[in-house]
Enzyme design. Sequence first.
Site, PDB file in Angstrom:
ATOM      1  N   ASN A  51      43.003 -68.405  52.967  1.00  0.00           N
ATOM      2  CA  ASN A  51      42.538 -67.151  53.566  1.00  0.00           C
ATOM      3  C   ASN A  51      41.587 -67.303  54.740  1.00  0.00           C
ATOM      4  O   ASN A  51      41.010 -66.315  55.189  1.00  0.00           O
ATOM      5  CB  ASN A  51      41.874 -66.267  52.497  1.00  0.00           C
ATOM      6  CG  ASN A  51      42.842 -65.864  51.419  1.00  0.00           C
ATOM      7  OD1 ASN A  51      42.557 -65.992  50.235  1.00  0.00           O
ATOM      8  ND2 ASN A  51      44.009 -65.404  51.811  1.00  0.00           N
ATOM      9  N   GLU A  87      35.645 -57.720  53.578  1.00  0.00           N
ATOM     10  CA  GLU A  87      37.073 -57.686  53.911  1.00  0.00           C
ATOM     11  C   GLU A  87      37.921 -58.567  52.993  1.00  0.00           C
ATOM     12  O   GLU A  87      39.074 -58.252  52.723  1.00  0.00           O
ATOM     13  CB  GLU A  87      37.286 -58.092  55.373  1.00  0.00           C
ATOM     14  CG  GLU A  87      36.870 -59.528  55.668  1.00  0.00           C
ATOM     15  CD  GLU A  87      36.796 -59.840  57.174  1.00  0.00           C
ATOM     16  OE1 GLU A  87      36.400 -58.951  57.939  1.00  0.00           O
ATOM     17  OE2 GLU A  87      37.121 -60.979  57.543  1.00  0.00           O
TER      18      GLU A  87
END
Length: 710
Positions: A201, A515
């Site tokens: 990620n 986020e």
Amino acid sequence: MIPKMLWVACCGLLLWSCKPSQIHEEIVTELMSPNGQLKLEANVDTKGQAFYRVLYKNEVVIDSSKMSFELEDAAPLKTGFQIVSTHISTVDETWEQPWGEDQKVRNHHNQLMLKLRESGEKPRELHIVFRLFDDGVGFRYEFPEQPHLKEVLIADEYTEFNLTEDYKTFWQPGDWDTYEHLYQETALSTINATTLRDHPNVASTYIPHNAVNTPVTMVGKDGLHLSFHEAALVDYAGMTLAVDTTNYDLTSKLVGSANTTYKVKRELPFHTPWRSIQMTDNAADLIASHLILNLNEPNKLGDVSWFKPMKYTGVWWEMHLNKSSWDYGMTRDENNQWIDSGKAHGRHGATTAHVKDMIDFAADNNLKGVLVEGWNTGWENWIGFEDREGVFDFVTPYPDYNIKEVVAYGKEKGVDIIMHHETSAATETYEKQQDTAYSLMKEMGMHTVKTGYVGKILPKGEYHHGQYMVNQYNQAVEKAAGYQVAINAHEPIKATGLRRTYPNTISREGLRGQEFNAWATDGGNPPEHLSIVAFTRMLAGPIDFTPGIVNIKFDEYKKENQVNTTLAHQLALYVAIYSPIQMAADLPEHYNARPDALQFIKEVGIDWKQTRVLDGAVGDHVTIAREEKLTGNWFLGSITDEQAREVKVNLDFLEESAQYEARMYLDAADAHWDENPTALTTEFKTVTSKDELYLNLAPGGGAAISFIKK
Ligand code: NOJ
Ligand code: CA
């Protein structure tokens, strides 16, 4: 140690006797902190290599630790040094911040400067300056102007921190390209950063050594708390700390570049950033410490009242939830020019109409800013593309966004539009465009920009934390100041207290932000995340974490993802995590469905007179209270990890003879970060400074309280 001291005393005598015309000053090799609890010994050893030792309350915390530089095209600056002279001084001053956790900051330290010179025909000089505060040590190397050294190419800096026990350590890998890793909690002796390579990620990552990024925080067996970082990182490479797991030693390892064999290039005179070690008896005092700020230069910008701390909302979470998109759907023609293909996909978030609605929502809820992402052309080609130079231009809006109209509408309603510059790490494009982009902002009366540096740095071979990028980030801030523009950088260089010198450096990311909860494939940020961040990343400076998600599970958009805290925990973050800009990150419709939570976001302060860190344990929980500058109202945020706990709060921080209405936003009795995250209860009662509160925090929970003066 004693023989070394004797040796240096002789050495000093020798120097003196060699140069009888020079006024002899006593060579000093020890220094105490103002309260006498911290002691530094600094000297050169029998080979003429500089070293230092630090004792806290008579216990050795940092044992003899050497200092040297490996240079390219020149002999290392390592051995053969003598102490030419030493200088001692003291500072005790109180200075004011235009915005910050505390309006007034006391800077009280004792300083020792060692002037070192090599022996031999063409001796080189190096100065080492130590500052001892009651809550830690800072030191830096100064390269003075001198005849036999004009420029250095530093291949690496070897500053050792030789610890004496196997500390419990809260660390993240020494990644040259990102700080968006989860913190790990292990013994110092079991740190293995290289196992964290290739995280799915993070947009760019490079972990070459078993090293950690700073701030790295440690807790000792007897409760000593240490945090290692750096201050005033200017025109130098960021420092990671290589870990020797056998001997409990850390050694500086600078971030490099694939384009050069050296890591730092500087002309003399110059000095390095400060290497800092915060040392306190408890976790709370680490947060209360102003050591990093105090090691920075005073404000160079003067009046920055054009920037006002603010809460803001934005066209942002909706893109991370995939409800709308940054891009409009345009394409490029055969000449690589943007064309309106007429194929707008209709999911574009930053439209004039939508932003006006956001302004209305902000104006109704005491939010003074609206961030608009995805307003400018280029988002079709921004991520994952090799050739990202020239993709964004920071002045050309998509056809459905009328920037003038939106800014004017905001002004009418008392709401500023926050500009967004996603550079996509294409640094040459951004550098070229800065004047034009900041001019546009000035023309429109916009004072805040969020910048972003997602992806691998262009030019290729540079890393986010190397000298090239340190200069990019710092130059952007300096240039922006000329246009009365304040910067909130994402994918930034770490904060090192430069906000003192350039107070338009308002906030930054530099951690795994909210986020990740919207899209990370590893389950998102665990409940303990911010209970670690408060004692690690937050020691460096303000964080744009973007708190305030009230629709915790957002199943309508993403079944696989969620926020891993309770709603009360999200509210508590407005106080527990510091930033002069705090986002109300969730969607207006989600807030409208939770007027109870929205009320706290509406009333919580943002511009503080003072801060009290009431309680905390690294990785477990933290409770912070802050007094609002203009009103004298206090606000409190308390968060816990996955453990439920009762937190006792003594209200003696409140003004003595005043009465306050305590509006408490608490986890309901059955709240739980996963099973029942949105169960919030509110309780209002009158309190005074004599009262105590007992707060029950749910697993992954928190408590947010407004103390409104009656
Ligand atoms: C990453 C930033 O952290 C995020 O806030 C932003 O929305 C995206 N980049 C797009 O610029
Ligand atoms: Ca980010």
